[in-house]
Design an enzyme around this catalytic site. Structure first.
Site, PDB file in Angstrom:
ATOM      1  CG  HIS A  21      46.468  45.712 118.537  1.00  0.00           C
ATOM      2  ND1 HIS A  21      47.859  45.798 118.902  1.00  0.00           N
ATOM      3  CD2 HIS A  21      46.765  44.183 118.053  1.00  0.00           C
ATOM      4  CE1 HIS A  21      48.915  44.580 118.622  1.00  0.00           C
ATOM      5  NE2 HIS A  21      47.566  43.326 118.034  1.00  0.00           N
ATOM      6  CG  ASP A  62      48.712  48.803 118.688  1.00  0.00           C
ATOM      7  OD1 ASP A  62      49.826  48.256 118.716  1.00  0.00           O
ATOM      8  OD2 ASP A  62      48.325  48.228 118.942  1.00  0.00           O
TER       9      ASP A  62
END
Length: 294
Positions: A16, A107
């Site tokens: 990520h 995110d």
């Protein structure tokens, strides 16, 4: 006029953080101020990007000191503790963002950032590191639950209302997608699913030419406001920059490359179990034996 300032808040996991850092580099190259929000142990960022650190309360949530990335979580039993620790970043994150940001990209696995951005009146973009196709399939499975219409886990079913005929089996779905009633779903996963409908829009590490039918479906049928900004890795023009991203282990890298170079072309199969798979030595041995036997 004040300079635009974009803040980026990735989940603390290499899969990520790497594309989020690339996204920040891309924004900075356009003359926009970019800041990465993260924790002390994850502070490695390039010179052209600012960084704002938030304390990660690992010990307070039953994690070892310094356990600030998913790869450092030692067992599946502690994944909930890690999730709770990320949630406790909400207050210092909101205080920091209110002082410095005009736009936030965070995110998809940090769903609470949506409310934080709304509280300080800045637009928030949901970052998907996967694809339009993945989001469309997941949405259809969740909405129509076609896996309930087959008699066994090995029977194929059609995922409805997609641009193409996509067939899956129950065994190919994640445990979260096989849940029959959302009331039985964990609150965090439920919040992640609902998040895409709330924010200002969704950013994909993809490009329209790769999956045009699903980009159109996501926009026109699902009603999502979306942007394609990938492949983000292309912002690293230097081959070495691309090769050196992620977890550093030069010894293992050279051993791996030497082993790969010794094999014939097209003779290697790469298998990935995701960013949070934690196996014991005996499980790894069983997997290796099963793969070899296949």
């Amino acid at each position: 006029m004040d300079q635009l300032h974009f803040s980026f808040f990735p989940l603390m996991a290499h899969g990520h953080m790497i594309p989020t850092l690339d996204m920040a580099k891309l924004v900075a190259s356009c003359g926009v101020k970019a800041t990465i929000i993260t924790t002390q142990r994850n502070r490695q960022v390039g010179n052209e990007i600012d960084i704002h650190l938030i304390k990660f309360q690992a010990v307070e949530n039953g994690l070892p000191e310094g356990c600030e990335r998913l790869e450092l979580v030692s067992s599946d039993d502690l994944l909930h503790n890690f999730s709770m620790a990320t949630t406790m970043m909400k207050e210092p994150f909101q205080a920091a963002s209110s002082r410095m940001s005009s736009q936030l990209s965070s995110d998809m696995f940090l769903p609470w950032t949506n409310d934080s951005a709304a509280n300080i009146n800045i637009p928030r973009l949901d970052f998907h590191g996967t694809s339009y196709f993945a989001l469309c399939v997941t949405d259809s499975v969740r909405r129509y639950k076609p896996f309930m219409n087959v008699s066994s886990d090995s029977d194929a079913f059609v995922v409805p209302n997609l641009p193409h005929q996509i067939k899956l089996t129950r065994t190919e779905l994640s445990p979260f997608d096989r849940i029959k009633e959302e009331k039985n779903m964990s609150p965090m996963i439920k919040e992640v699913r609902e998040l895409g409908l709330k924010g200002y829009g969704v950013i994909f590490n993809s490009f329209s030419e790769l999956e045009p039918d699903y980009a159109e479906y996501c926009t026109k049928v699902l009603g999502r406001k979306t942007w394609t900004i990938g492949p983000l890795s292309l912002c690293n023009m230097d081959i070495e920059d691309n090769a050196e991203r992620g977890k550093k282990s030069s010894t293992d890298k050279h051993k791996c490359m030497k082993w790969l170079d010794s094999k014939k072309p097209s003779s290697i199969v790469y298998i990935c179990f995701g960013s949070v798979a934690i196996f014991t030595a005996s499980q790894m041995q069983e997997l290796a034996m099963g793969i070899e036997a296949s």
